[in-house]
Design an enzyme around this catalytic site. Structure first.
Site, PDB file in Angstrom:
ATOM      1  N   ASP A  67      -5.402  -6.876   3.872  1.00 30.53           N
ATOM      2  CA  ASP A  67      -5.066  -7.972   2.951  1.00 30.53           C
ATOM      3  C   ASP A  67      -5.591  -9.305   3.495  1.00 30.53           C
ATOM      4  O   ASP A  67      -6.142 -10.115   2.754  1.00 30.53           O
ATOM      5  CB  ASP A  67      -3.544  -8.039   2.762  1.00 30.53           C
ATOM      6  CG  ASP A  67      -2.959  -6.726   2.277  1.00 30.53           C
ATOM      7  OD1 ASP A  67      -3.447  -6.204   1.266  1.00 30.53           O
ATOM      8  OD2 ASP A  67      -2.040  -6.207   2.927  1.00 30.53           O
ATOM      9  N   HIS A 103       3.386  -5.407   2.466  1.00 32.54           N
ATOM     10  CA  HIS A 103       2.087  -4.923   1.979  1.00 32.54           C
ATOM     11  C   HIS A 103       2.315  -4.304   0.595  1.00 32.54           C
ATOM     12  O   HIS A 103       2.418  -3.091   0.438  1.00 32.54           O
ATOM     13  CB  HIS A 103       1.520  -3.900   2.952  1.00 32.54           C
ATOM     14  CG  HIS A 103       0.248  -3.260   2.473  1.00 32.54           C
ATOM     15  ND1 HIS A 103      -0.938  -3.953   2.336  1.00 32.54           N
ATOM     16  CD2 HIS A 103      -0.027  -2.005   2.078  1.00 32.54           C
ATOM     17  CE1 HIS A 103      -1.864  -3.135   1.888  1.00 32.54           C
ATOM     18  NE2 HIS A 103      -1.338  -1.950   1.716  1.00 32.54           N
TER      19      HIS A 103
END
Lengths: 437, 437
Positions: A249, A277
């Site tokens: 990410d 996440h």
């Protein structure tokens, strides 16, 4: 993250392993021949012989189904005197690295990066311990065969198995990728439970047999809560040693900021992913920098930052699946390499990296007892500290509160797996990242 | 080798490329802003700007179907002054590397190895030029997105396209992996023809636009004959620059000799694969060495060497497919890396490597005008010489004659593609390697 496969918690565990031990674990008076017994869960033979004059000792390739007794794999059964090589080549001591979901696509990239020396350096011999499931055992053999055929000089041992209590023995790194994908009609709570059970079992195994200072990076989703379950089941290992991977990410956020600002990605620094996440993740553009300047001074389109940037980062995996027809195994493996390197190489001055880490004692007022992605720095010793000098505004705090709430709800949902009582699932909407379960 | 995909020879070629040129190709008096036109097949703009103070130049991501006009891809559209970075970081000049079959599994491993610096070193910035087909164009975009998200500092350009005349422009390396798999009921002659056409087209494109000293490694099968077709269609490039990949066979042979001898694979040297990358290939145990000794002095089981060893090496790919459920993409990519490194790093004293190279002027009496795998040495300058000091016995000569006969038959079968008249196909039995078409 794309899931690799189920690491079955079934009882019929077996294990195939190479019996060589590095010199650090031996007390040999001669380099020529020795025999050593070692007791952990079961007594086992360790044979060390010198390779210099040693020939004609054929060992059968393991090609059968998993067996009860432990056996070494293929060419990695060859015994040799690694200590002599360490001395000759100024190599470091062998380290043991376990990878779960080892027959999956992410591992298929990661294992070769580990074996090539790209991650731990050209003077670090390694042993790879591949954890799979009974169903995937033949595929594990296939992976081990490809590792054999790659002739990596630093790769000194490969063992394959489906019992974490054997595979995790003496490991210094656990890269936990294996997780079960969501079946048709499965509720998120069901998925949390089934993967949580795998990570509870693996936590217990780490607690029992891994190095006391093992570093654990959880990739299998839901990775934050899996990491929490894992560490709660491994009370003898510092909670600080457990990480949930949010580095992909972070990397994606850096790339998007570079693209928007019209710079190359190496000009973007100080990017934090906060929280889970999942789609509640918070890519932080308030503290991020481009060419050393605050992002908001460089990217004047604040509407884009506030309304589009986060969604682009979150949806990147889904777009990739549409384009490429499968999930992003290669870049996930790259981000695992980045996550490891961030712990073994000193963080560049003034910069930081994101990792999902245990919140106890955090400075930001985030609820304790979670695995929450935060900005970290490392001296390169495998450890890290949470960065102090970050700023918050109302926008960022509101987003962080939301992802915190989600992680608290996930935690309540797996209370039966963390030893914290009876589970109560009140998860809000489904916030799994597209295609990454 | 497993095939990646068809690189379509269709006429609707398009190309997406990054327009940056390395400093070697520029004559700038300022690092701040310049504009340059360059003519090859079509006039195009090349914009160079300095990144130091440059922000706010968003470029749209390429997400559409292939277009007629050329466009850059994603973050690699960002313009910057590489010359300044080369000077600051003591980097080498940017090199252009093309990979065909770029959306396939072998490439999915190889591209990340190239981008990471593992192949060309930590001071070598690179441009990757991905060649795919119209069908695979979206997958190419997915690969390029994953390369973006990997944030590799050395990866300075990524372009994608389906027209080899654009993708191959100024390339110094062509890694040709793309080939069409055999359809149901397709005769071997049909496969030779359809893939031969692709390689004839790519040879013409190399001849027209690539660097005059481009090094070409053909991986797509039948790789020896594809390489021959390719070089025959590129008369302005030295035939010596074309290679057919037999390095995976060599690596597998080394591993099996190590396994039989009871030594680690780094003790095995001087292994040659002779001839065709097919079941007629000849892994040479007569000249191979283990710990510096002739293999036959170390492995006393000569029956195994003569009757089993070769078959084990040939069948390795098939066994792997059975185990792993797919072909050996990862170890193939590793062997391509090995093949490149063998040309850019001096060969260790006394050792050699195998590569399928043009036979004209060979010392062994092998028919001229073939691409035939032989033992080679390199000074690390990208060039190679064929090794002189090898020995032959009747067993080896007989095997070499057989694989030579097969390559001569394949050559007659593609005469229409090499400009040598009318094709005449009298191929013996099917000797394709299992699962590698």
């Amino acid at each position: 993250m794309a899931v690799a496969e189920l690491t079955s918690p079934a009882s019929a565990y077996t294990h195939t392993t190479t019996r060589l031990r590095s010199s650090s674990q031996l007390s040999l008076s001669s380099t020529h021949l020795s025999l050593r017994f070692r007791r952990s869960f079961s007594p086992r033979n360790t044979t060390i012989t010198c390779s210099i004059n040693q020939v004609q000792a054929p060992v059968p390739v393991q090609t059968q189904k998993p067996k009860d007794k432990s056996e070494c794999f293929g060419v990695f059964c060859q015994t040799y005197d690694l200590r002599a090589e360490e001395e000759t080549k100024s190599w470091k001591k062998l380290i043991n690295i376990a990878v779960s979901g080892a027959a999956g696509m992410i591992s298929n990239h990661l294992l070769f990066k580990l074996a090539s020396g790209e991650v731990f350096g050209p003077d670090q011999p390694i042993a790879l311990k591949l954890l799979g499931s009974e169903r995937s055992f033949q595929a594990l053999e296939g992976v081990a065969m490809e590792l054999e055929d790659s002739l990596y000089p630093l790769l000194r041992e490969v063992s394959i198995g489906i019992n974490p209590y054997e595979v995790f023995e003496d490991i210094e790194w656990a890269l936990l990728i294996g997780a079960k994908p969501r079946g048709p009609g499965m509720e998120r709570a069901g998925l949390l439970d089934i993967n949580g059970q795998i990570y509870a079992e693996q936590g217990k195994a780490l607690n029992a047999v891994a190095s006391r200072n093992v570093k654990v990076i959880v990739v299998g989703n839901p990775c934050n809560t899996n990491a929490l379950i894992c560490l709660k089941n491994a009370p003898n290992i510092p909670a600080k040693n457990f990480h949930a991977l949010t580095r992909l990410d972070e990397n994606r956020a850096k790339c998007q900021l570079a693209l928007k600002a019209g710079v190359f990605y190496d000009k973007v620094s100080n990017v934090t992913i906060w929280g889970n996440h999942s789609t509640t993740q918070v890519p932080d553009f308030l503290n991020a920098r481009i060419n050393g300047l605050p992002v908001k001074e460089v990217i004047k389109d604040h509407k884009w930052l506030e309304e589009e940037f986060t969604e682009i980062v979150q949806k990147r995996g889904g777009v990739l699946i549409q384009k490429w027809g499968r999930s992003s195994a290669a870049s996930t493996a790259v981000s695992i390499v980045d996550a490891i390197k961030s712990l073994i190489i000193p963080t560049p001055e003034g910069d930081w990296f994101s990792s999902g880490v245990y919140t106890n004692g955090n400075l930001y007022g985030i609820a304790e007892g979670l695995v929450f992605s935060m900005p970290c720095r490392s001296k390169g010793d495998g450890d890290y500290e949470i960065v102090k000098d970050v700023i918050f505004d109302d926008y960022l705090l509101k987003k962080i509160t939301k992802t915190e709430g989600e992680l608290l709800a996930e935690k309540r949902c797996v209370a039966h797996l963390t030893g914290e009582g009876i589970a109560f699932c009140d998860l809000p909407e489904d916030t799994m990242l597209p295609g990454e379960m």
